[in-house]
Scaffold this active site. Structure first.
Site, PDB file in Angstrom:
ATOM      1  N   ASN A 157       0.839  -1.133  -0.042  1.00  0.00           N
ATOM      2  CA  ASN A 157      -0.082  -0.135  -0.051  1.00  0.00           C
ATOM      3  C   ASN A 157       0.918   1.151  -0.077  1.00  0.00           C
ATOM      4  OD1 ASN A 157      -2.471  -1.217   0.084  1.00  0.00           O
ATOM      5  ND2 ASN A 157      -2.355  -1.599   2.063  1.00  0.00           N
ATOM      6  N   HIS A 165       2.836   2.340   2.117  1.00  0.00           N
ATOM      7  CA  HIS A 165       3.551   3.209   3.384  1.00  0.00           C
ATOM      8  C   HIS A 165       4.279   2.203   4.254  1.00  0.00           C
ATOM      9  CE1 HIS A 165      -0.558   1.314   5.028  1.00  0.00           C
ATOM     10  NE2 HIS A 165       0.285   0.899   5.680  1.00  0.00           N
ATOM     11  N   CYS A 225       3.917   7.674   7.324  1.00  0.00           N
ATOM     12  CA  CYS A 225       4.841   8.328   6.622  1.00  0.00           C
ATOM     13  C   CYS A 225       5.377   7.550   5.492  1.00  0.00           C
ATOM     14  CB  CYS A 225       6.325   8.225   7.710  1.00  0.00           C
ATOM     15  SG  CYS A 225       6.989   6.496   8.204  1.00  0.00           S
TER      16      CYS A 225
END
Length: 416
Positions: free
Chosen positions: A313, A315, A350
């Site tokens: 995904n 991330h 992040c």
């Protein structure tokens, strides 16, 4: 000569009388030291012409009667040898049978359904199975050599990876895995993904190299727009509880990166798999406080994700955050204590270009001499360089077992 060659391969066995009163087939006519067989057809008598004895280098070579008697039985002898030669090579046939038998025996020994001893591993590499009326998923994991740390026990990262793996395999085996990382088909249609909001873990004992752990997981509703997933990790051989964990997950749009409510289509899709049960852990509802440079005892800056830290995904995997949090934990605690409890709140994700800072505050007054102290509690925060919060956390540490103290430096006592 033609008659001689013919009769040597087709002996005549009839007993017709010849002109001298002898019976054909009852004897041989002597023609200059040679014997030939008589052949008869339609009352006609055929005799082989006599020939002078052959010479070799000027020396007469006589052919004995016994030699031609041997020639007389040559056809039957040839026939006998030809029949034997046509039989199969018994040694080769025996070798083929032996090879087939050994191959069948090997396949038999490889069958998984045969009874096994209680101390043998059963399907440690399998994808697991659904148990308890299809609501609980279980899977076994062997602890490998590269999953242990300096104290010869599995790391917290290993435990967390096992929990994550069972969660994804649970979704996969029930047929709800779409093309996302744990997303269902309906979630994929709406560009939704699961993200963890809160994680609470209690480790009673860490497994060691060669152990096999048995992990069970199930899901429940959490409020109106959340899902709770619990795990129970046991020692496969003894049934001893090793780890308990509980987490809360929410949905996020993978394009806008904003949180989303659970659509009704998704709720209908996953609702039948929810278990109505209390959390496996009593929730630690103490507030997780914020840290900054002035309140933190230890700071580690300049942390950035690698490409391998990203999941599908795009991330950072939530297990990676745990490693970053522990980057700022004091070395003295890591050497003498082991992590026994952890509570994390994920505030923000992040990306691959983020640069982070890890902060830790030790709340135990005896942290200066951890080998003589009891349990230690630490507060943690992971934030971006601009101060944006990523994760807040709290960890609890207990002294390592006595047999682990002598391997901190990996040097035997008394060695030079």
């Amino acid at each position: 000569m033609v008659a001689t060659g013919a009769t040597s391969f087709f002996p005549v066995t009839s007993s017709l009388p010849d002109s001298a009163g002898n019976k054909l087939g009852s004897g041989n006519t002597n023609l200059g030291g040679l014997k030939s067989k008589h052949a008869s057809s339609g009352g006609l008598q055929v005799k082989a012409n006599a020939h002078a004895p052959p010479k070799i280098n000027g020396t007469k070579v006589s052919t004995s009667v016994e030699h031609f008697k041997h020639e007389d039985v040559l056809p039957s002898s040839q026939s006998s040898r030809t029949f034997i030669n046509q039989l199969p090579d018994w040694s080769m046939l025996l070798a083929a049978i032996t090879t087939i038998f050994l191959a069948a025996e090997k396949q038999w020994m490889m069958l998984d359904w045969k009874p096994r001893r209680s101390d043998m591993l059963i399907d440690p590499f399998g994808i697991g199975k659904i148990v308890q009326d299809g609501l609980v998923f279980s899977e076994n994991f062997p602890i490998r050599s590269y999953e242990i740390g300096a104290d010869r026990t599995a790391s917290i990262d290993t435990i967390m990876n096992h929990l994550q793996e069972t969660a994804l395999n649970h979704v996969k085996i029930v047929g709800l895995l779409g093309d996302g990382f744990g997303s269902t088909p309906e979630m994929c249609k709406k560009n939704l993904i699961w993200v963890v909001a809160r994680m609470q873990v209690v480790v009673d004992r860490y497994p060691t190299w060669g152990d096999v752990v048995h992990v069970e997981t199930w899901v429940s509703a959490s409020g109106k727009n959340g899902m709770r997933r619990d795990w129970l990790l046991r020692d496969y051989n003894t049934g001893e509880i090793l780890t308990r964990a509980s987490s809360v997950w929410v949905m996020m749009n993978k394009h806008t990166r904003k949180l989303s409510k659970i659509p009704e289509e998704v709720r209908e899709e996953i609702g039948s798999y929810f278990v109505e049960s209390a959390p496996i852990l009593e929730e630690d509802d103490r507030k997780l406080t914020k840290l900054d440079d002035s309140t933190a005892d230890y700071i580690r800056s300049g942390l950035s994700p690698r490409w391998s830290d990203l999941d599908v995904n795009q991330h950072v995997n939530n297990v990676k955050y745990i490693g970053w949090i522990l980057e700022s934990a004091p070395q003295s605690i890591l050497e003498s204590h082991e992590l026994c409890a952890m509570t994390l709140e994920y505030r923000r994700e992040c990306g691959k270009d983020s640069v982070l800072k890890s902060l830790t505050a030790v709340s135990d007054a005896n942290a200066g001499n951890p080998a003589q102290s009891g349990h230690i509690e630490c507060k943690h925060m992971l934030q971006l360089e601009d101060g944006a919060e990523i994760v807040r956390g709290r960890t609890k540490w207990r002294p390592k077992p006595v047999n682990n103290f002598d391997i901190v430096n990996l040097v035997p006592a008394g060695s030079n």
